[in-house]
Scaffold this motif. Structure first.
Motif, PDB file in Angstrom:
ATOM      1  N   UNK A  65       0.825  -1.207   0.000  1.00 19.45           N
ATOM      2  CA  UNK A  65       0.000   0.000   0.000  1.00 19.45           C
ATOM      3  C   UNK A  65       0.860   1.258   0.000  1.00 19.45           C
ATOM      4  N   UNK A  66       1.887   1.279   0.817  1.00 17.53           N
ATOM      5  CA  UNK A  66       2.744   2.460   0.843  1.00 17.53           C
ATOM      6  C   UNK A  66       3.526   2.617  -0.453  1.00 17.53           C
ATOM      7  N   UNK A  67       3.867   1.497  -1.078  1.00 22.26           N
ATOM      8  CA  UNK A  67       4.533   1.575  -2.382  1.00 22.26           C
ATOM      9  C   UNK A  67       3.618   2.236  -3.406  1.00 22.26           C
ATOM     10  N   UNK A  68       2.349   1.799  -3.453  1.00 23.92           N
ATOM     11  CA  UNK A  68       1.405   2.396  -4.396  1.00 23.92           C
ATOM     12  C   UNK A  68       1.194   3.886  -4.089  1.00 23.92           C
ATOM     13  N   UNK A  69       1.074   4.240  -2.807  1.00 22.50           N
ATOM     14  CA  UNK A  69       0.878   5.651  -2.444  1.00 22.50           C
ATOM     15  C   UNK A  69       2.102   6.480  -2.819  1.00 22.50           C
TER      16      UNK A  69
END
Length: 462
Positions: A65-69
């Protein structure tokens, strides 16, 4: 003096610590419930708790999720900033910030479900005119939007670090703990005696003896016991980032609190006005109307029956005295003159003299607080003593007032039956709301069987 925080007496007078009563410590249950007793200490039961599983799941989900954000935030910010020389860059940047706020909604929900961290939603962005340009300007001016962008940028490297550390400790710990159960894989499928600990061209050391298997399992047990606490410590940073960057700002929270307090003040003032109107209508006004009628009848009988007229005038004179007393009581309920003239000491002593139980009053103030605070303190003690008279079944009570730094402290103690509560719907709940409207605190300590100690804390504002 006894306070709501403990059984001691006057020694705690200078503390003035502001807060709410509650249970703390290991194994404490939710508020209002008894602490949960465990047979195992926290260090041993941590790997088996549901909390550890939720926290590990939070760490595992944080990486994708943090990678996508992060990728989205970097892309939209770079493209939007690069196109600022054209008109296209401004709406692109606003859309990117709005999308980051959407990510914030997801992150707050994830923290609420897995970390049990409840972060309030920040103020929504609204344009002044409601048009698209107004909305774009509001998004770009919103500090909350930029904090969400900062979260998307900062959380990615921390999520990578947390994922690597947490998964490494858990996986190595579980693998070493269960090594005696699966070490047979090496001689059967790998062609070696066990897990290789050391090896070179002339010598190799394998973990294959019973002692080595037990030592490996013991090391794994230590890693498994330590892993939940390491993850918990790492997630404290995530908690700070979520609450600090994705929640409302301190100024916004303060504005919301003041708006709520203003509503309480308005409702309280309206209720007081209705009470005064009711008291005037049902009390003094009714007596004055009856007095006017009696005086009219006495006037008519003055020539025909002077004795009857004199009796009616005498009765009217008594009604006038009663009406005047009711008006004095009503005026005292609005704001007593003795409070204005002589301060809290004399005013509280006057209240205590009217209480149905003996009351000892001690006021230790070197100056007078602001008039509004002084009035709130007076009516707070008045209502608490009324509760003592009506409900406590006490034989004595004490009232103590003192100042601690910039706080005015009030404490009312009685030796009654106890069981008082500031739950919703009680008189103490309404008193709590009134004090909260001026940044005050009310703490009730009233075990069954007594004694009851109610401590009120108000800002000084002299």
């Amino acid at each position: 003096m006894a306070t709501a925080y403990g059984p001691d007496t006057r020694d705690h007078k200078g503390s003035g610590t502001r807060g709410h009563s509650g249970h703390t410590g290991q194994g404490a249950g939710p508020q209002g419930q008894a602490p949960v007793k465990h047979f195992l200490p926290a260090a041993l039961r941590a790997p088996l708790e549901a909390r550890s599983g939720r926290e590990l799941l939070y760490v595992v989900l944080s990486l994708p999720l943090s990678t996508a954000m992060f990728v989205f935030a970097i892309t939209m910010t770079s493209v939007g900033a690069g196109l600022l020389i054209t008109f296209i860059g401004i709406p692109l940047l606003a859309v990117g910030l709005a999308a980051c706020r959407g990510f914030g909604v997801m992150e707050r929900a994830r923290a609420r479900g897995l970390l049990k961290l409840d972060v309030a939603e920040p103020v929504r962005v609204r344009g002044k005119s409601g048009g698209p340009m107004s909305w774009i300007g509001a998004v770009l001016k919103s500090g909350v939007s930029w904090r969400h962008l900062l979260y998307a940028l900062l959380h990615f490297p921390w999520a990578v670090f947390t994922f690597c550390v947490s998964v490494t400790f858990w996986s190595y710990g579980l693998a070493a703990l269960t090594y005696p159960l699966w070490h047979w894989v090496f001689p059967v499928f790998v062609g070696s005696d066990g897990l290789q600990l050391y090896g070179d061209r002339t010598h190799a050391e394998y973990l294959d003896s019973p002692v080595e298997l037990a030592a490996t399992s013991a090391v794994g047990l230590v890693l498994v016991l330590v892993s939940p606490w390491i993850v918990r410590g790492l997630l404290s940073v995530d908690r700070l980032m979520v609450s600090g960057l994705l929640g409302p700002s301190a100024l916004s929270a303060r504005v919301t609190e003041l708006e709520s307090d203003r509503g309480v003040v308005v409702d309280t003032a309206a209720a007081d006005l209705r009470r005064i109107e009711r008291d005037l209508h049902d009390g003094a006004q009714a007596r004055l109307v009856a007095l006017a009628m009696d005086l009219g009848l006495a006037k008519e009988k003055f020539t025909d029956d002077p004795e009857a007229a004199a009796r009616m005038v005498d009765e009217a004179h008594g009604e006038v005295k009663v009406a005047l007393q009711e008006l004095r009581d009503l005026a005292r309920g609005i704001h007593p003159a003795v409070l204005t003239d002589r301060g809290l000491d004399a005013a509280l002593s006057a209240i205590a003299s009217r209480c149905t139980v003996p009351v000892t009053v001690e006021v230790d103030l070197d100056a007078r607080p602001a008039q509004a605070i002084e009035g709130i303190a007076y009516f707070t003690v008045s209502e608490l003593l009324q509760n003592v008279s009506k409900h406590a079944r006490a034989t004595r009570a004490t009232v103590d007032v003192w100042r601690t730094s910039d706080r005015l402290m009030l404490q009312v103690t009685d030796n009654g039956r106890g069981g008082a509560s500031a739950s919703v719907g009680s008189g103490l709940a309404g008193l709590t709301e009134r004090l909260d409207a001026v940044d005050g605190v009310l703490v009730v300590h009233s075990p069954a069987g007594g004694p009851t100690t109610v401590t009120a804390e108000l800002p000084w504002r002299g």
